[in-house]
Design a protein around this motif. Structure first.
Motif, PDB file in Angstrom:
ATOM      1  N   GLU A 237       0.854  -1.192   0.000  1.00  0.00           N
ATOM      2  CA  GLU A 237       0.000   0.000   0.000  1.00  0.00           C
ATOM      3  C   GLU A 237       0.890   1.243   0.000  1.00  0.00           C
ATOM      4  N   GLU A 273      -4.663   3.635  -2.008  1.00  0.00           N
ATOM      5  CA  GLU A 273      -5.502   4.435  -1.098  1.00  0.00           C
ATOM      6  C   GLU A 273      -5.626   5.859  -1.637  1.00  0.00           C
ATOM      7  N   HIS A 276      -3.613   8.572   0.182  1.00  0.00           N
ATOM      8  CA  HIS A 276      -2.175   8.431  -0.031  1.00  0.00           C
ATOM      9  C   HIS A 276      -1.805   8.989  -1.400  1.00  0.00           C
ATOM     10  N   ASP A 301      -8.087   1.173  -0.794  1.00  0.00           N
ATOM     11  CA  ASP A 301      -8.513   1.772   0.469  1.00  0.00           C
ATOM     12  C   ASP A 301      -9.287   3.028   0.109  1.00  0.00           C
ATOM     13  N   ASP A 344     -10.968   2.548   4.643  1.00  0.00           N
ATOM     14  CA  ASP A 344      -9.915   2.961   5.571  1.00  0.00           C
ATOM     15  C   ASP A 344     -10.198   4.432   5.879  1.00  0.00           C
TER      16      ASP A 344
HETATM   17 CO    CO Z   1      -4.873   2.344   4.151  1.00  0.00          CO
END
Ligand code: CO
Ligand code: XUL
Length: 445
Positions: A237, A273, A276, A301, A344
């Motif tokens: 990730e 994600e 991110h 995510d 998330d």
């Molecule tokens: Co995450």
């Protein structure tokens, strides 16, 4: 003793039902009708929603400037194992009432760290036995497992990239047990998020060596996982920073290069994600497309950041434009296999009602249901895919095709410029494309 009734923690919340777009019930789905079929699959099969254990059941609303604000009945037990069991009861009650088919967890979310490797493993196995029963009773599945290799003080200088091999050994013990329980619980993927796999200053860091260590560590994890019968996907990730100043798996492109360098690309994919991506100065769509183009889009995510903040706000995803673009990429990539959409995401610190946990998930599930529907319509409508295809028409025959097939030298291509003269200007049609998206978003069925 932790309560075992499935109604113990959220007594005022019923099983969340689909009531349609006109409903004013905050505890009902407006768009997520899990049995509705779009294309070849139901919404449930397309979207594969997962609830995350950490934000939803371990978080207390604290931030670097203040203590927890949430009062969670499952967190009130004094004994850590009683607390963990109560948390699991609350977790499965929420999964069932929400109708989320999957969940995901870190080892330390589910069970407390003990005073030795053996005790930590015993704690984990006790909770995993209970989780197995609850999975059987409810039909809820584990989408992925992971290990928390960033919270304990021993990992302050990194886990697999730690300058001390004794720390890496503890990470190995956690990952070994984490893989074993992921297999036992039937998890489809195993995730590595390396929050502390990076550096704070190069003045004290041998970066080359640390990156080689994490490569070696993943190879060991891959080999052990395969030996014990894990047939799923390992996922990295990516995240550029936070808590480290600089993380080694900065973004999708960096992680893909790393995986190829260490010959891990056949066993590993990416867990992308949204927040991110934005921290790396990319869009969510950019990261998804980069992973998809490499054949490495494993899971997502699903959350969102705040463009004014330079940190991971992990908000629940409700931005429809971002979701439509994401779902177009996911659909064009053939949808999910073992992965799915994991929330998330966490409540804001001042969202203190227990029912807010449901409201937040309902909103995000509705947004993705609508986003999927619109993305499907954009693809079926065909105008945008056609415009994109037509931009590259010059490569379908003649010199363009020869170029793509590797049949031209640089001199031959240069000769073509001399012969063909100044190229015509071709519009990129961005405004038209954006207008088509809006038309499809707002024109109903
Ligand atoms: Co995450
Ligand atoms: C942190 C983050 C993690 C991973 C799992 O930013 O996203 O929660 O998803 O370790």
């Amino acid at each position: 003793m932790s309560p075992s009734s499935t109604d113990a923690y959220f007594p005022s919340v019923p099983k969340i039902a689909y009531e349609g777009p006109k409903s004013d019930n905050p505890l009902a789905f407006k768009f997520y009708d899990e049995n509705r079929v779009i294309g070849q699959k139901t919404l449930k099969e397309h979207l594969r929603f997962a609830v995350c254990y950490w934000h939803t059941f371990c978080g207390d609303g604290s931030d670097p400037f203040g203590m927890g604000t949430w009062q969670r009945p499952w967190a009130e037990h004094a004994d850590p194992m009683d607390r963990a069991k109560a948390k699991m009861d609350a977790a499965f009650e929420l999964f069932v009432k929400l109708g989320a088919p999957f969940y995901v967890f870190h080892d330390r979310d589910m069970s407390p760290e003990g005073s030795s490797v053996a005790e930590s493993e015993r704690n984990l196995r006790t909770l995993v036995e209970l989780a197995k029963i609850k999975q059987q009773e409810t039909g809820i599945k584990l989408m992925w497992g992971t290990c928390n290799l960033f919270s304990h003080p021993r990992y302050m200088n990194g886990a697999a990239t730690n300058p001390d091999v004794n720390v890496i050994a503890h990470a190995a013990a956690q990952v070994k047990a984490g893989l074993e329980v992921t297999v036992e619980l039937g998890g489809g993927c195993f995730v590595f998020w390396g929050g502390r796999e990076g550096y704070s200053t190069l003045l004290n860091t041998q970066m080359k060596r640390e990156i080689e260590h994490v490569g070696r560590f993943f190879e060991m994890a891959r080999d052990y996982g395969r030996r014990i019968g894990f047939t799923g996907d390992f996922l990295i990730e990516p995240k550029p920073m936070e808590p480290s100043k600089h993380q080694y798996d900065f973004d999708a492109a960096t992680a893909i290069g790393f995986l190829r360098r260490f010959d891990l690309h056949r066993d590993f994919k990416l867990n992308i994600e949204a927040n991110h991506a934005t921290l790396a100065n990319h869009t969510f769509a950019h990261e998804l497309q980069t992973a998809a183009d490499a054949g490495m889009l494993g899971s997502v995510d699903a959350n969102r950041g705040d463009y004014q903040n330079g940190w991971d706000t992990d908000q629940f995803p409700t931005d429809l434009y971002q979701i439509v673009e994401a779902m177009m990429i996911i659909l064009e990539n053939g949808g999910f296999t073992r992965g799915g959409l994991n929330f998330d995401a966490k409540l804001r610190r001042n969202s203190t009602d227990l029912e807010d946990l449901f409201i937040a998930h309902i909103g995000a599930m509705d947004a993705f249901a609508k986003g999927l529907e619109i993305a499907h319509r954009v693809i079926e409508d065909g105008r945008i895919p056609r415009l994109r295809e037509e931009r590259y028409r010059s490569f379908d025959s003649g010199v363009g095709k020869q170029f793509e097939d590797g049949e031209l030298t640089l001199e031959q291509l240069a000769d073509h410029a001399a012969k063909s003269g100044e190229p015509a200007r071709t519009s990129g049609k961005q405004e038209l494309i954006e207008n088509i998206i809006n038309q499809i978003c707002f024109s109903g069925e």
